[in-house]
Design an enzyme around this catalytic site. Sequence first.
Site, short mmCIF file in Angstrom:
data_model
loop_
_atom_site.label_atom_id
_atom_site.label_comp_id
_atom_site.label_asym_id
_atom_site.label_seq_id
_atom_site.Cartn_x
_atom_site.Cartn_y
_atom_site.Cartn_z
NE ARG A 1 -2.72 -3.46 4.88
CZ ARG A 1 -3.06 -2.42 4.16
NH1 ARG A 1 -4.27 -2.30 3.68
NH2 ARG A 1 -2.17 -1.48 3.90
CG ASP B 1 -5.72 2.24 -13.99
OD1 ASP B 1 -4.71 1.82 -14.59
OD2 ASP B 1 -6.59 1.49 -13.53
NE ARG C 1 -1.81 7.99 -0.11
CZ ARG C 1 -1.75 6.66 -0.07
NH1 ARG C 1 -0.76 6.01 -0.64
NH2 ARG C 1 -2.69 5.99 0.56
CG ASN D 1 -7.04 -5.12 4.23
OD1 ASN D 1 -7.23 -4.17 4.99
ND2 ASN D 1 -6.28 -5.02 3.16
CG HIS E 1 3.21 -0.53 0.56
ND1 HIS E 1 3.59 0.56 -0.18
CD2 HIS E 1 1.87 -0.60 0.45
CE1 HIS E 1 2.53 1.13 -0.73
NE2 HIS E 1 1.47 0.43 -0.36
N GLY F 1 2.06 0.28 -6.78
CA GLY F 1 0.66 0.01 -7.12
C GLY F 1 -0.05 1.34 -7.10
CD GLU G 1 0.52 -5.88 0.55
OE1 GLU G 1 0.68 -4.94 1.34
OE2 GLU G 1 -0.06 -5.74 -0.55
P1 AMP Z 1 -2.33 -2.29 -6.72
O1 AMP Z 1 -2.57 -1.10 -5.82
O2 AMP Z 1 -1.09 -3.02 -6.41
O3 AMP Z 1 -3.53 -3.19 -6.85
O4 AMP Z 1 -2.10 -1.68 -8.17
C1 AMP Z 1 -3.15 -1.04 -8.84
C2 AMP Z 1 -2.60 -0.29 -10.01
O5 AMP Z 1 -1.86 -1.16 -10.89
C3 AMP Z 1 -3.70 0.27 -10.91
O6 AMP Z 1 -4.13 1.50 -10.46
C4 AMP Z 1 -3.03 0.34 -12.25
O7 AMP Z 1 -2.54 1.66 -12.40
C5 AMP Z 1 -1.86 -0.59 -12.17
N1 AMP Z 1 -1.90 -1.63 -13.21
C6 AMP Z 1 -2.57 -2.79 -13.20
N2 AMP Z 1 -2.38 -3.47 -14.37
C7 AMP Z 1 -1.56 -2.71 -15.11
C8 AMP Z 1 -0.99 -2.84 -16.41
N3 AMP Z 1 -1.22 -3.91 -17.18
N4 AMP Z 1 -0.17 -1.84 -16.85
C9 AMP Z 1 0.07 -0.76 -16.10
N5 AMP Z 1 -0.44 -0.58 -14.87
C10 AMP Z 1 -1.25 -1.53 -14.38
#
Ligand code: AMP
Length: 402
Positions: free
Chosen positions: A91, A283, A241, A7, A180, A210, A385
């Site tokens: 990817r 986050d 975003r 990726n 996605h 995410g 993915e």
């Molecule tokens: P991804 O882009 O799928 O890797 O998701 C990343 C996002 O998942 C991070 O920015 C977090 O906001 C969220 N995340 C990860 N762990 C947790 C958790 N235990 N509770 C709430 N949000 C989470």
Amino acid sequence: MKILVINAGSSSLKYQLYDMTDESVLAKGLVERIGMDSSIVTHKPTGRPDVTEVSEILEHTTAIRKVLALLTDKENGVIESVDEIQAVGHRVVHGGEFFKESALVDAEAKSKIRQLFDLAPLHNPASMLGIKATEANMPGVPQVVVFDTAFHQTMPETAYLYAIPRVLYNKYKVRRYGMHGTSHDFVSKAAADFLGRPLEDLKIITCHIGNGASLTAVDGGKSVDTSMGMTPLEGLMMGTRSGDLDPAIVPYVMNKEELTVNEVNSMLNKHSGLLAISGISSDMREITEGMEKGDAHSKLAFDMYEYRLRKYIGSYAAALNGVDVIVFTAGVGENSVVLRKKVCENLTYLGVELDEELNAVRSGEPRRISSRNSKVEVLVVPTNEELVIARDTNRIVQSLNA
Ligand code: AMP
């Protein structure tokens, strides 16, 4: 068959090496800050300690050379020789209308990916760097491209056209493509498997939430609508975003603040969403913590995020004329107990009933979080993915040898 999944971003390169005999990951890792002062390489051989190196990696060809050296390294490697890698899967974000499924890399595929640079100026050129760097390091090894957009190519015109002059579609292919796709495809199939029901019979809403977030309405295994548009900006509120907004806001703000096209793009993609409303973070973990400590801005950010997600679920239930299954996946969807609870509490009109104990369970496996009485099955399905890319690559390369 051993397959390397790549990726490539403009200054980063993620990799995973799969052994397809049991679909196990032999090693994975990340090269960051390619072309910058000091690049960082993190190599994670499965079951052994991580290796981190700082070195000068000026471009992607050197990055892949470094990855191959680590994979075959005496101490930290997982294979004896690069010859063991029989195929590489990449990817690629944008397949436009050219790619309705994954494809073998040949001159025609490369030309089409290049023609799509305009539609994905940040992503497709980076993927091309990854493809070329692989060719340079592994000549003759078959490569496959797997697109984020391909799964959504089944959407009907009613869902993918924007209500703007048709000439913009004819000339520039301005339309909804969605992103996605590998994840929505994977989790909808995994949900049907988990339930032991034929995918063809199910109306599924998949929520990939995410850092980037999108919803898809999946009817009988086919994407019929999705919330991201021509670019990943449309749809849900995300980490940084904005998601949906009145398009007239863009010229208005550009005018008032004398912003350039790049500046307004950056504002909407990098400085909006959870980050803008909370003023703290993009986050969800930090937003939830802030909310629990009583921070009003974090609470507002959470509430807006949940409200928009819930509205989209409602609109996709309408698009599908009903819903059998709702699937939560990706970082927030797989981990945020509190977000899932709040969303489901507000979907009782659909017959959704959450089982709070099941919702609180943590596991890396697909699981049900709705109660026995719920009219809609609500599942958490971890996405993968890279595995989709490895499987598609395996299938296409096997068919070459058949
Ligand atoms: P991804 O882009 O799928 O890797 O998701 C990343 C996002 O998942 C991070 O920015 C977090 O906001 C969220 N995340 C990860 N762990 C947790 C958790 N235990 N509770 C709430 N949000 C989470």
